[in-house]
Write an enzyme that holds these catalytic residues in place. Structure first.
Site, PDB file in Angstrom:
ATOM      1  CB  CYS A  64       1.836  -3.516   7.414  1.00  0.00           C
ATOM      2  SG  CYS A  64       1.809  -3.284   9.185  1.00  0.00           S
ATOM      3  CB  ALA A 110       6.419   9.986  10.916  1.00  0.00           C
TER       4      ALA A 110
END
Ligand code: SAM
Length: 431
Positions: free
Chosen positions: A232, A111
């Site tokens: 990503c 997170a």
């Protein structure tokens, strides 16, 4: 133009074919920035009306996500008040996939620093149970600070490995997010130091680690629940192939949707997102969090709270042996043995004689407090710099706000407000 690894260029040329020149040309453009309005604190429309810098257009289903230009939105008093989160636009696509509901049990397994956690929290509207976990203790601290700044009261921040959480929560969560550590090919423009770290060996290492994390995430997904995966990076080993292999290992999961964002097809740095769903059935474990009560501490807090609110928020209060007090989010499970950085909103501390409120208390609950000092944006900068302010109000604790948005605590005494903004959260001249 930045110097990209040769192997990376060749792989992208092969993968993208005729689209490759457009992909390569995207590296000539500056990195794209966005912000997401924190709808726990202000509506998107109201923020757009007050925004102190120009905003660009919206780019995802959530109207709170917009582009920004060259300004420094991270240094604005509204940022300190948690009215928005500055984020790379493709990372905000998570919201289009997850649609987290109020009352769900949600785990964000990887997170820090909290971009996706704070997005999901806004979707949940302050209800349900959110566990934001980060394996790295230093990054976990940054995550915890962002959760605090955004005023999220239904979130526990933990610092644990996926294995240890999987042992505690088999088949428990309605939604599990894995925003995986990856080779970061989409970060080359924003963080050029990711470039020398890139190699084919690192792509393989990341893929192996992601496989482990995904398997543990699968174990924690409830029957009928969703598992969201993102990176990503553009490497198939970490994206499409990772998901295809996962589905072979886990026939009880199916693919709902997947999407690859490239910088030449979307105005952002790039992302891969996949949403999976587990078949109905499976185990569920629901031992509640064992709340530790302290009658004296709670009495002192209730007296303080009664003076602060017309109708105080409800919820059980947990007091740690060192006196720190938390309002436990309804439905929070037992987190036995897990290192906890935050259990919902920290209320403050009981030292055996009196209750002292915490900064997190102001950020989570201060908007409805009676005892507020409202500053202009210029006045707020002085508070954020740590200055003492004049006060003609009631003596004692108060919530200091920029306009009506809490920034932290102050204590009125003898015509001044003593500044209780934690030193590490202050704005320094020139920032
Ligand atoms: N979700 C975050 C956000 O939106 O701000 C970004 C998460 S980042 C892409 C991946 C995170 O995974 C890092 O914070 C990293 O420390 C963590 N991580 C690294 N190795 C891990 C592992 N073996 N298991 C779980 N998390 C790991």
């Amino acid at each position: 133009m930045i110097k990209l690894p040769e192997n990376f260029i060749e792989r992208m040329r092969e993968r993208l074919g005729k689209d490759f020149p457009a992909f390569l040309a995207s590296y000539d453009l500056p990195p794209v920035k966005g912000l997401r309005v924190n709808t726990l604190k202000i509506s998107a429309e109201e923020f757009f009306r007050r925004a102190p810098f120009p905003l660009g257009e919206q780019f995802c289903d959530d109207p709170a996500c917009v582009y920004v230009g060259e300004e420094k939105p991270g240094a604005d008093p509204y940022h300190f008040a948690g009215l928005y989160y500055v984020q790379e636009p493709s990372a905000m696509k998570v919201g289009d996939f997850t649609n987290a509901c109020k009352k769900e049990r949600v785990l964000d397994l990887c997170a820090a620093p909290g971009g996706k956690t704070t997005h999901i929290a806004a979707q949940m509207g302050g209800e349900g149970v959110l566990i934001a976990n980060e394996i790295d203790p230093v990054r976990a601290k940054a995550l915890s600070q962002n959760v605090e700044r955004m005023g999220i009261a239904n979130c526990a921040v933990t610092n644990a490995s996926p294995e240890s959480l999987a042992a505690l929560f088999p088949g428990y969560f309605d939604l599990v997010l894995v925003d995986a550590p990856c080779s970061g090919e989409g970060m080359f423009k924003k963080e050029p130091n990711a470039i020398p770290e890139w190699s084919l060996e690192n792509v393989a290492r990341c893929a192996a680690r992601q496989r482990e994390i995904l398997d543990r995430a699968a174990e924690m997904t409830a029957g009928g629940g969703r598992l969201f995966y993102s990176t990503c990076t553009f490497a198939e080993e970490e994206d499409e192939w990772q998901i295809e292999e996962f589905l072979k290992r886990h026939p009880d999961f199916s693919l709902v949707e997947r999407k690859k964002l490239y910088p030449h097809t979307f105005r952002g740095e790039g992302h891969f997102c996949a949403l999976l769903q587990r078949a109905e059935g499976g185990t569920l474990r629901t031992r509640p969090f064992p709340v530790r009560h302290s009658a004296q501490a709670e009495k002192a807090f209730r007296a303080f709270e009664g003076d602060f609110f017309e109708s105080p928020p409800t919820g059980e209060i947990h007091t740690l042996p060192d006196g720190r007090m938390y309002r436990v989010p309804a439905g929070m499970p037992d987190l036995a043995g897990v290192r906890l950085l935050r259990l919902g909103a920290e209320l403050g501390e009981w030292d055996g004689k009196r209750f002292k409120p915490a900064h997190a208390f102001a950020m989570a609950y201060g908007a409805s407090a009676k005892r507020q000092i409202r500053l202009t944006r210029e006045g707020a900068k002085k508070y954020l710099l740590g200055e003492v302010l004049p006060c003609d109000g009631q003596e004692g604790w108060c919530v200091v706000c920029v306009e009506e948005f809490p920034l932290g605590l102050g204590k009125c005494t003898g015509g001044i407000v003593k500044n209780h903004l934690p030193k590490g959260l202050r704005m320094y001249a020139g920032r």
